[in-house]
Design an enzyme around this catalytic site. Sequence first.
Site, PDB file in Angstrom:
ATOM      1  N   ASP A 179       0.849  -1.181   0.000  1.00 44.27           N
ATOM      2  CA  ASP A 179       0.000   0.000   0.000  1.00 44.27           C
ATOM      3  C   ASP A 179       0.894   1.243   0.000  1.00 44.27           C
ATOM      4  O   ASP A 179       1.822   1.344  -0.807  1.00 44.27           O
ATOM      5  CB  ASP A 179      -0.953  -0.038   1.201  1.00 44.27           C
ATOM      6  N   TYR A 313      -2.550  11.294   1.534  1.00 44.78           N
ATOM      7  CA  TYR A 313      -3.149  11.185   0.202  1.00 44.78           C
ATOM      8  C   TYR A 313      -3.216  12.545  -0.485  1.00 44.78           C
ATOM      9  O   TYR A 313      -2.998  12.645  -1.698  1.00 44.78           O
ATOM     10  CB  TYR A 313      -4.544  10.575   0.296  1.00 44.78           C
ATOM     11  N   HIS A 368      -5.126  -7.552  -0.061  1.00 48.30           N
ATOM     12  CA  HIS A 368      -4.370  -6.321   0.155  1.00 48.30           C
ATOM     13  C   HIS A 368      -3.553  -6.345   1.443  1.00 48.30           C
ATOM     14  O   HIS A 368      -2.501  -5.729   1.513  1.00 48.30           O
ATOM     15  CB  HIS A 368      -5.341  -5.144   0.167  1.00 48.30           C
TER      16      HIS A 368
END
Length: 403
Positions: A179, A313, A368
Amino acid sequence: MTESAFKIAVPDERLEELRQKLKLTRLPDELEDAGWDYGAPLADIRRLVERWQNGYNWREHEAQINAELPQFTRDVDVAGHGTLNIHYVHQKSDVPDAIPLLFVHGWPGNFLEVRKILPLLVAASAEHPSFHVVALGLPGYGFSEAPRTKGFRLDQYAEVGHKLMLALGYNEYVTQGGDLGFQITRRIARNYGGKHSKAWHTNFPLAQPPPVLSSPLTYLAHLVTPYTAFEKAGLERTKWFETKGRGYYAEHATKPQTLGYALADSPVGLLAWIYEKLVSWTDSYPWDDDEVLTWISSYYFSRAGPAASLRIYYELHNGEKRYPPPSEAPAIPLGLSYFPQELVVVPRRWTRLLGNVVFEAQHERGGHFSAHEVPARLVGDVRAMFGRGGPAFGVVPGRTGYA
């Protein structure tokens, strides 16, 4: 940069506040046949809220975490951003020449993602390499202090991880991340590769189709070579994520502060926001309710609050390339693990442009959160990459990791 031992100890008043907020929960309605199409199902959230309020015992899980994970904090100076107090897990192997490994998590994970792989990585054996493991709590996550100023981007996260390893006496080390941890360890490999960062491994190889101008031969091969069944399924998984699973990114990357009010004030809002990802991003992993609630509680009780974890982000979206060109690929050895229910699963011809790929492994299950879902498989890949006969054996001088 003095190290201090750390134990999680959430104040009683925070626990009481959580109980009161859960007691006042107001849940939304739901369409009769919604299922998972519209997001986390009402029945799931109602059940988890009831458990959180009336059956879940944070103190029990807090004690288990403290017993399992040797935790510390240390001040780290970050150029242009002052000093941040960083929380991390650090466990040495009993093997003196074990390989120093920096583990970097992503969102919505945190330092707890190292929990299952830690005993496997540090295990001493004559059959496989052992590692001295450092699990970095990213700034703004868990119990690490959050950045206080804008522009805290990949270079800064990489600087924190690198300086932490140096402070712990690991002048030469390897990294593993998924990630956001993929983005950060790639930047560590680029900025500190060769002299300090000796190799990197990721379970989230994020790549785009080969560019025609800089990689013409790979581009042509991409056009004419058939995809494998795994790659075809992976592209379908990637299409699902890009069209139906990536909405969170748009909010995190554009208005994280607005979303942050809801996540900071409403434990149920936080629960629903992350629980949706825990379920839909894994490969049918059988989540236990207390397991979910411990994951969510670690965000709710985090040092800076859950809003701080979103801002990376915004910084990535407004200052970083999602797909750096092959010319920026790090030169040090790179290992790739492919899991079928990862969010982005693209053909190997694409991922081989990420760097000096020396190791690849494909698995029939896993998603994930591979460190949490299939820890033995992820650790097996790391051992194979750095063990005897592996392509990165001896990459850290004087450290083979064998008992």
